[in-house]
Design a protein around this motif. Structure first.
Motif, mmCIF file in Angstrom:
data_model
loop_
_atom_site.group_PDB
_atom_site.id
_atom_site.type_symbol
_atom_site.label_atom_id
_atom_site.label_comp_id
_atom_site.label_asym_id
_atom_site.label_seq_id
_atom_site.Cartn_x
_atom_site.Cartn_y
_atom_site.Cartn_z
ATOM 1 N N VAL A 13 0.837 -1.209 0.000
ATOM 2 C CA VAL A 13 0.000 0.000 0.000
ATOM 3 C C VAL A 13 0.869 1.255 0.000
ATOM 4 O O VAL A 13 0.632 2.203 -0.762
ATOM 5 C CB VAL A 13 -0.960 -0.004 1.205
ATOM 6 C CG1 VAL A 13 -1.631 1.352 1.366
ATOM 7 C CG2 VAL A 13 -2.009 -1.097 1.041
ATOM 8 N N VAL A 14 1.882 1.282 0.851
ATOM 9 C CA VAL A 14 2.761 2.450 0.903
ATOM 10 C C VAL A 14 3.506 2.616 -0.418
ATOM 11 O O VAL A 14 3.669 3.738 -0.918
ATOM 12 C CB VAL A 14 3.739 2.342 2.088
ATOM 13 C CG1 VAL A 14 4.793 3.442 2.021
ATOM 14 C CG2 VAL A 14 2.974 2.419 3.406
ATOM 15 N N ALA A 15 3.945 1.503 -1.004
ATOM 16 C CA ALA A 15 4.613 1.577 -2.298
ATOM 17 C C ALA A 15 3.686 2.182 -3.351
ATOM 18 O O ALA A 15 4.098 3.040 -4.147
ATOM 19 C CB ALA A 15 5.083 0.191 -2.732
ATOM 20 N N ALA A 16 2.418 1.772 -3.353
ATOM 21 C CA ALA A 16 1.459 2.325 -4.305
ATOM 22 C C ALA A 16 1.222 3.813 -4.055
ATOM 23 O O ALA A 16 1.082 4.604 -4.995
ATOM 24 C CB ALA A 16 0.142 1.556 -4.228
ATOM 25 N N ALA A 17 1.208 4.205 -2.780
ATOM 26 C CA ALA A 17 1.008 5.616 -2.447
ATOM 27 C C ALA A 17 2.150 6.481 -2.955
ATOM 28 O O ALA A 17 1.959 7.670 -3.232
ATOM 29 C CB ALA A 17 0.851 5.777 -0.942
ATOM 30 N N CYS A 18 3.330 5.902 -3.086
ATOM 31 C CA CYS A 18 4.483 6.671 -3.574
ATOM 32 C C CYS A 18 4.299 7.147 -5.001
ATOM 33 O O CYS A 18 4.895 8.147 -5.409
ATOM 34 C CB CYS A 18 5.757 5.823 -3.474
ATOM 35 S SG CYS A 18 6.340 5.574 -1.781
ATOM 36 N N THR A 19 3.492 6.449 -5.782
ATOM 37 C CA THR A 19 3.268 6.852 -7.170
ATOM 38 C C THR A 19 1.856 7.371 -7.424
ATOM 39 O O THR A 19 1.637 8.148 -8.354
ATOM 40 C CB THR A 19 3.523 5.675 -8.140
ATOM 41 O OG1 THR A 19 2.638 4.605 -7.830
ATOM 42 C CG2 THR A 19 4.965 5.190 -8.035
ATOM 43 N N GLN A 20 0.882 6.951 -6.585
ATOM 44 C CA GLN A 20 -0.507 7.265 -6.898
ATOM 45 C C GLN A 20 -1.255 8.038 -5.817
ATOM 46 O O GLN A 20 -2.382 8.487 -6.047
ATOM 47 C CB GLN A 20 -1.263 5.963 -7.181
ATOM 48 C CG GLN A 20 -0.678 5.181 -8.357
ATOM 49 C CD GLN A 20 -1.430 3.910 -8.622
ATOM 50 O OE1 GLN A 20 -2.593 3.921 -9.038
ATOM 51 N NE2 GLN A 20 -0.780 2.779 -8.363
ATOM 52 N N GLY A 21 -0.672 8.177 -4.632
ATOM 53 C CA GLY A 21 -1.348 8.908 -3.570
ATOM 54 C C GLY A 21 -1.555 10.370 -3.932
ATOM 55 O O GLY A 21 -0.709 10.986 -4.584
ATOM 56 N N ARG A 22 -2.671 10.922 -3.505
ATOM 57 C CA ARG A 22 -2.982 12.319 -3.806
ATOM 58 C C ARG A 22 -2.640 13.213 -2.618
ATOM 59 O O ARG A 22 -2.677 12.775 -1.468
ATOM 60 C CB ARG A 22 -4.465 12.461 -4.159
ATOM 61 C CG ARG A 22 -4.861 11.692 -5.408
ATOM 62 C CD ARG A 22 -6.291 12.001 -5.813
ATOM 63 N NE ARG A 22 -7.247 11.540 -4.807
ATOM 64 C CZ ARG A 22 -7.795 10.329 -4.807
ATOM 65 N NH1 ARG A 22 -7.456 9.446 -5.727
ATOM 66 N NH2 ARG A 22 -8.666 9.995 -3.876
#
Length: 290
Positions: A174-183
């Motif tokens: 989840v944190v890895a995904a937030a690094c590219t897609q988190g707003r």
């Protein structure tokens, strides 16, 4: 920006949460700097900025510190990220933060950190996991029932409190995904649907093929035991979460908020799959092999 183009600095990287995050980012293809508090001091914004130079994203997991120093740490992370030209901060609050003020250091220190980070100039996304499945591996949490066979799951939660139990590996993804897609300004609640302690025990029972009961542990007793392992101060901070939940047994603070279920969140690992992978050796729990 793709993962292969990302340089990610993972702060407080000596703990299990940050290790899982660094592993997930590495698997995704990012360039990862796993920085401990010795190599990236949180008490000096200038030293921290020098360490972060060239990083695209900073991942900050709140440390096991519940003193006023956590506000200084957050301010230094925000200032250092700005000075180093970082594009995004991802904040792992390592707990859900109730919407209401609680007076519990375990919650309020994390809320304060979020407010300080978002007051800075670098966009911030927060990840708020509930409780980790890996806690079931701690000594005494799952143990053999002395009478009647089977296991007892002992945990400092009221029986009726629903929890979205999440694995460390899922936190990392989840944190890895937030690094590219988190707003910017986004707070996400990862994890599977919330279940009660007995429902968790039932899942363990079905997966292992043995009876499993649930017993609610007094948070004060939990705090005393945890203090032996990590020290009285950090233990009090962690236990304050369980004290508050014990005082608010109808709370759904540890349940997912549908409004914070972003489309980019990876699908959570089913709890039964985690149990099958991590708790399949019944003999290690004090039971005869079956």
């Amino acid at each position: 920006m793709s993962y292969t183009e990302l340089d990610v600095a993972v702060l407080t990287a000596s703990g299990t949460q940050s290790t899982a995050i660094a592993n997930a980012l590495t698997v995704a293809g990012a360039s990862v700097r796993a920085l401990t508090r010795a190599t990236a001091p949180l008490d000096s914004s200038s030293a921290l900025a020098a360490t972060l130079e060239g990083a695209d994203v900073v991942v900050y997991t709140a440390p096991l510190d519940y003193t006023p120093a956590v506000a200084e740490f957050a301010a230094n992370v925000a200032a250092a990220a700005a000075a180093a030209g970082v594009r995004r901060v991802v904040y792992n609050a390592n707990t859900r933060i109730p919407s209401e003020s609680t007076g519990a250091a375990g919650f309020e220190s994390r809320r304060d950190t979020w407010q300080i980070l978002t007051a800075g100039s670098v966009p911030v996304t927060a990840v708020e996991p509930a409780i980790y499945l890996e806690n079931l591996l701690a000594p005494g949490v799952l143990s053999a029932e002395p009478v009647g066979g089977g296991l007892v799951l002992r945990y400092p939660l009221p029986a009726q409190v629903p929890v979205s139990w999440i694995s460390l590996a899922d936190l990392g993804r989840v944190v890895a995904a937030a690094c590219t897609q988190g707003r910017p300004g986004e707070i996400v609640h990862p994890g599977p649907p919330a279940i009660t302690g007995q429902q968790l025990a039932d899942t363990v029972a079905t997966t292992l093929g043995v009876p499993v009961g649930f017993a609610s542990v007094d948070p004060a007793a939990f705090e005393r035991g945890l203090g032996i392992a990590i020290g009285a101060g950090p233990a009090a901070g962690v236990a304050s979460i369980y004290h508050w939940l014990a005082e608010h047994p109808d709370s759904r603070a540890m349940s997912p908020d549908p409004g914070r279920r972003s489309v980019w969140l990876p699908s959570p690992t089913p709890i039964a799959d985690w149990v099958a992978e991590n708790l399949t050796a019944a003999g290690s729990l004090g039971l005869p092999p079956r």
